[in-house]
Design a protein around this motif. Structure first.
Motif, PDB file in Angstrom:
ATOM      1  N   CYS A 152       0.805  -1.131  -0.053  1.00  0.00           N
ATOM      2  CA  CYS A 152       0.029  -0.058  -0.128  1.00  0.00           C
ATOM      3  C   CYS A 152       0.832   1.231  -0.095  1.00  0.00           C
ATOM      4  O   CYS A 152       1.882   1.259   0.672  1.00  0.00           O
ATOM      5  CB  CYS A 152      -0.829  -0.002   1.236  1.00  0.00           C
ATOM      6  SG  CYS A 152      -1.822   1.713   1.709  1.00  0.00           S
ATOM      7  N   PRO A 153       0.631   2.128  -0.751  1.00  0.00           N
ATOM      8  CA  PRO A 153       1.490   3.566  -1.157  1.00  0.00           C
ATOM      9  C   PRO A 153       1.496   4.661   0.142  1.00  0.00           C
ATOM     10  O   PRO A 153       1.810   5.613  -0.190  1.00  0.00           O
ATOM     11  CB  PRO A 153       1.406   3.925  -2.381  1.00  0.00           C
ATOM     12  CG  PRO A 153      -0.206   3.444  -2.585  1.00  0.00           C
ATOM     13  CD  PRO A 153      -0.345   2.216  -1.977  1.00  0.00           C
TER      14      PRO A 153
ATOM     15  N   ASN B  82      -0.890  -2.851  -6.615  1.00  0.00           N
ATOM     16  CA  ASN B  82      -2.398  -2.173  -6.604  1.00  0.00           C
ATOM     17  C   ASN B  82      -2.496  -1.108  -7.544  1.00  0.00           C
ATOM     18  O   ASN B  82      -1.350  -0.542  -8.025  1.00  0.00           O
ATOM     19  CB  ASN B  82      -2.936  -2.131  -5.501  1.00  0.00           C
ATOM     20  CG  ASN B  82      -2.430  -0.908  -4.544  1.00  0.00           C
ATOM     21  OD1 ASN B  82      -1.837  -0.036  -5.142  1.00  0.00           O
ATOM     22  ND2 ASN B  82      -3.137  -0.771  -3.310  1.00  0.00           N
TER      23      ASN B  82
ATOM     24  N   LEU C 175      -1.295  -6.798  -8.972  1.00  0.00           N
ATOM     25  CA  LEU C 175      -0.993  -7.594  -7.706  1.00  0.00           C
ATOM     26  C   LEU C 175      -1.519  -8.909  -7.696  1.00  0.00           C
ATOM     27  O   LEU C 175      -1.057  -9.890  -7.469  1.00  0.00           O
ATOM     28  CB  LEU C 175      -1.195  -6.717  -6.463  1.00  0.00           C
ATOM     29  CG  LEU C 175      -0.424  -7.445  -5.080  1.00  0.00           C
ATOM     30  CD1 LEU C 175       0.914  -7.865  -5.304  1.00  0.00           C
ATOM     31  CD2 LEU C 175      -0.661  -6.657  -3.992  1.00  0.00           C
ATOM     32  N   ASP C 176      -3.036  -8.983  -7.898  1.00  0.00           N
ATOM     33  CA  ASP C 176      -3.680 -10.147  -7.814  1.00  0.00           C
ATOM     34  C   ASP C 176      -3.381 -10.979  -8.812  1.00  0.00           C
ATOM     35  O   ASP C 176      -3.365 -12.341  -8.642  1.00  0.00           O
ATOM     36  CB  ASP C 176      -5.053  -9.561  -7.664  1.00  0.00           C
ATOM     37  CG  ASP C 176      -5.799  -9.347  -6.233  1.00  0.00           C
ATOM     38  OD1 ASP C 176      -4.884  -9.659  -5.367  1.00  0.00           O
ATOM     39  OD2 ASP C 176      -6.636  -8.607  -6.362  1.00  0.00           O
TER      40      ASP C 176
ATOM     41  N   ILE D 279      -0.018 -12.774  -8.462  1.00  0.00           N
ATOM     42  CA  ILE D 279       0.068 -13.975  -7.277  1.00  0.00           C
ATOM     43  C   ILE D 279      -0.730 -15.059  -8.194  1.00  0.00           C
ATOM     44  O   ILE D 279      -0.183 -16.118  -8.187  1.00  0.00           O
ATOM     45  CB  ILE D 279      -0.654 -13.418  -6.172  1.00  0.00           C
ATOM     46  CG1 ILE D 279      -0.057 -12.586  -5.299  1.00  0.00           C
ATOM     47  CG2 ILE D 279      -0.835 -14.802  -5.179  1.00  0.00           C
ATOM     48  CD1 ILE D 279       1.350 -12.652  -4.754  1.00  0.00           C
ATOM     49  N   ALA D 280      -1.933 -14.929  -8.817  1.00  0.00           N
ATOM     50  CA  ALA D 280      -2.476 -15.816  -9.585  1.00  0.00           C
ATOM     51  C   ALA D 280      -1.592 -16.578 -10.672  1.00  0.00           C
ATOM     52  O   ALA D 280      -1.662 -17.688 -10.725  1.00  0.00           O
ATOM     53  CB  ALA D 280      -3.845 -15.186 -10.295  1.00  0.00           C
TER      54      ALA D 280
ATOM     55  N   ALA E  89       0.972 -18.622  -8.935  1.00  0.00           N
ATOM     56  CA  ALA E  89       0.328 -19.871  -8.454  1.00  0.00           C
ATOM     57  C   ALA E  89       0.027 -20.901  -9.705  1.00  0.00           C
ATOM     58  O   ALA E  89       0.111 -22.026  -9.100  1.00  0.00           O
ATOM     59  CB  ALA E  89      -0.815 -19.626  -7.616  1.00  0.00           C
TER      60      ALA E  89
ATOM     61  N   ALA F 137       0.377  -6.603   6.277  1.00  0.00           N
ATOM     62  CA  ALA F 137       0.008  -7.308   4.920  1.00  0.00           C
ATOM     63  C   ALA F 137       1.105  -7.481   3.925  1.00  0.00           C
ATOM     64  O   ALA F 137       1.236  -8.261   3.403  1.00  0.00           O
ATOM     65  CB  ALA F 137      -0.991  -6.295   4.168  1.00  0.00           C
TER      66      ALA F 137
ATOM     67  N   VAL G 273       3.979  -8.569   5.102  1.00  0.00           N
ATOM     68  CA  VAL G 273       4.795  -9.684   5.361  1.00  0.00           C
ATOM     69  C   VAL G 273       3.884 -10.718   4.882  1.00  0.00           C
ATOM     70  O   VAL G 273       4.320 -11.822   4.322  1.00  0.00           O
ATOM     71  CB  VAL G 273       5.008  -9.777   6.979  1.00  0.00           C
ATOM     72  CG1 VAL G 273       5.400 -10.959   7.403  1.00  0.00           C
ATOM     73  CG2 VAL G 273       5.796  -8.356   7.462  1.00  0.00           C
ATOM     74  N   THR G 274       2.624 -10.549   4.920  1.00  0.00           N
ATOM     75  CA  THR G 274       1.767 -11.748   4.325  1.00  0.00           C
ATOM     76  C   THR G 274       2.127 -12.029   2.822  1.00  0.00           C
ATOM     77  O   THR G 274       1.972 -13.118   2.447  1.00  0.00           O
ATOM     78  CB  THR G 274       0.231 -11.378   4.475  1.00  0.00           C
ATOM     79  OG1 THR G 274       0.173 -11.225   6.143  1.00  0.00           O
ATOM     80  CG2 THR G 274      -0.557 -12.482   4.153  1.00  0.00           C
ATOM     81  N   TYR G 275       2.135 -10.969   2.278  1.00  0.00           N
ATOM     82  CA  TYR G 275       2.453 -10.859   0.678  1.00  0.00           C
ATOM     83  C   TYR G 275       3.891 -11.650   0.542  1.00  0.00           C
ATOM     84  O   TYR G 275       3.765 -12.418  -0.438  1.00  0.00           O
ATOM     85  CB  TYR G 275       2.402  -9.583   0.126  1.00  0.00           C
ATOM     86  CG  TYR G 275       0.903  -9.480  -0.410  1.00  0.00           C
ATOM     87  CD1 TYR G 275       0.379  -9.954  -1.540  1.00  0.00           C
ATOM     88  CD2 TYR G 275       0.152  -8.585   0.261  1.00  0.00           C
ATOM     89  CE1 TYR G 275      -0.843  -9.362  -2.084  1.00  0.00           C
ATOM     90  CE2 TYR G 275      -1.418  -8.571  -0.244  1.00  0.00           C
ATOM     91  CZ  TYR G 275      -1.935  -9.102  -1.342  1.00  0.00           C
ATOM     92  OH  TYR G 275      -2.894  -8.784  -1.776  1.00  0.00           O
TER      93      TYR G 275
ATOM     94  N   ALA H 147       5.135 -13.823   2.512  1.00  0.00           N
ATOM     95  CA  ALA H 147       5.102 -15.032   2.652  1.00  0.00           C
ATOM     96  C   ALA H 147       4.553 -15.912   1.879  1.00  0.00           C
ATOM     97  O   ALA H 147       5.153 -16.897   1.220  1.00  0.00           O
ATOM     98  CB  ALA H 147       4.522 -15.384   4.312  1.00  0.00           C
ATOM     99  N   THR H 148       3.555 -15.183   1.278  1.00  0.00           N
ATOM    100  CA  THR H 148       2.979 -15.939  -0.200  1.00  0.00           C
ATOM    101  C   THR H 148       4.032 -16.005  -1.188  1.00  0.00           C
ATOM    102  O   THR H 148       4.008 -17.117  -1.903  1.00  0.00           O
ATOM    103  CB  THR H 148       1.905 -14.882  -0.311  1.00  0.00           C
ATOM    104  OG1 THR H 148       0.838 -14.966   0.861  1.00  0.00           O
ATOM    105  CG2 THR H 148       0.886 -15.659  -1.478  1.00  0.00           C
TER     106      THR H 148
ATOM    107  N   ILE I 146       5.211 -20.046  -2.812  1.00  0.00           N
ATOM    108  CA  ILE I 146       4.855 -20.323  -4.207  1.00  0.00           C
ATOM    109  C   ILE I 146       6.137 -20.256  -4.823  1.00  0.00           C
ATOM    110  O   ILE I 146       6.340 -21.371  -5.583  1.00  0.00           O
ATOM    111  CB  ILE I 146       3.871 -19.389  -4.750  1.00  0.00           C
ATOM    112  CG1 ILE I 146       2.496 -19.339  -4.058  1.00  0.00           C
ATOM    113  CG2 ILE I 146       3.656 -19.556  -6.358  1.00  0.00           C
ATOM    114  CD1 ILE I 146       1.711 -18.012  -4.605  1.00  0.00           C
TER     115      ILE I 146
END
Lengths: 92, 161
Positions: B19-20, B48, B71-72, B75-76, B79, B96, B98-100, B102-103, B107
């Motif tokens: 997020c900017p 985003n 971004l989505d 990731i898609a 994956a 968020a 950190v979550t991205y 980790a994702t 992957i």
């Protein structure tokens, strides 16, 4: 999960960590499904810190959802088709 | 352009922007892309719409930024196995981020590079428990602390990851 806004959902936790989400799902959901990041839920990849736990109660699915600007939410929605698909993974 | 010894083909790095809302993100991302290009690495930006627009407006001719991807979608594609890159650089100033990271790490199976900044950079860094190289500084409005860190470690990271 860009289509999240098209679902009718209930927010269970806001600004949650993934361990808080896991803990809630373990304590409150009848069936548990563990998935890896990138797993397709509602046709979109799940974002998250592994192991990602999803919860099932009948047709309800409880799942973590992360937005870049708003952090992680734990959401619950009803979706018989997706619940059945997740339940079929448990049987494999 | 300076090529690292032994490096023959142009490599690719994807910058996963958060997020900017923290002002330094766009400046640091552009500076990092400049540094990567000097090292022969082509930068790709995933973010985003707001994060991408800030890059687009700041670098209208794309001197630094290469391909831009949602971004989505990024990731898609990862994956589904449609995307593989040499370096994954994830910006994080909140959970968020950190979550991205980790994702992306899970992957890709690769060690990610994390740019950790903002008021709570140390607390954010402490939450990283997966394979990552952390470049961290208390940078909110002033990008210089992060610029110095990038100058110190970027050539090593490009050579060793």
């Amino acid at each position: 999960m860009a289509c999240i806004e098209s679902l009718k959902y209930e927010i269970i936790l806001r600004n949650a960590t993934f361990s808080e989400c896991r803990e809630y799902i373990r304590k409150n959901c009848r069936e548990l499904v563990t998935v890896d990041p990138g797993f397709a839920l509602f046709e979109k990849p799940v974002i998250g810190v592994p192991p990602i736990l999803l919860g099932l109660d009948g047709d309800s699915i409880t799942f973590p959802y992360t937005k870049p600007c708003y952090g992680t939410f734990l959401l619950r929605t009803e979706n018989p088709e997706e619940a059945a698909r997740l339940r079929s993974l448990l049987k494999k | 352009m300076v090529f690292i010894t032994g490096q023959k083909e142009e490599k690719e790095a994807v910058l996963v922007l958060g997020c900017p809302q923290v002002p330094v993100q766009t400046a640091v991302a552009l500076y990092l892309m400049h540094g990567l290009r000097r090292l022969g690495v082509r930068p790709i930006v995933a973010g985003n719409p707001a994060a991408r627009m800030l890059i687009d407006v700041s670098d209208p001719l794309h001197h630094y930024a290469g391909e831009m991807v949602d971004l989505d979608t990024f990731i898609a594609d990862m994956a589904a196995g449609r995307r593989k890159h040499d370096y994954y650089i994830v910006f994080a100033h909140n959970d968020a981020g950190v979550t991205y990271a980790a994702t992306v790490q899970s992957i890709s199976g690769k060690k990610v590079i994390m740019i950790i900044y903002g008021e709570n950079f140390q607390a954010i860094a402490d939450r990283v428990d997966f394979p990552a190289e952390k470049i961290m500084a208390k940078a909110v409005h002033n990008p210089m602390p992060m610029k110095k860190k990038i100058d110190e470690v970027l050539p090593w990271l490009v050579s060793n990851l």
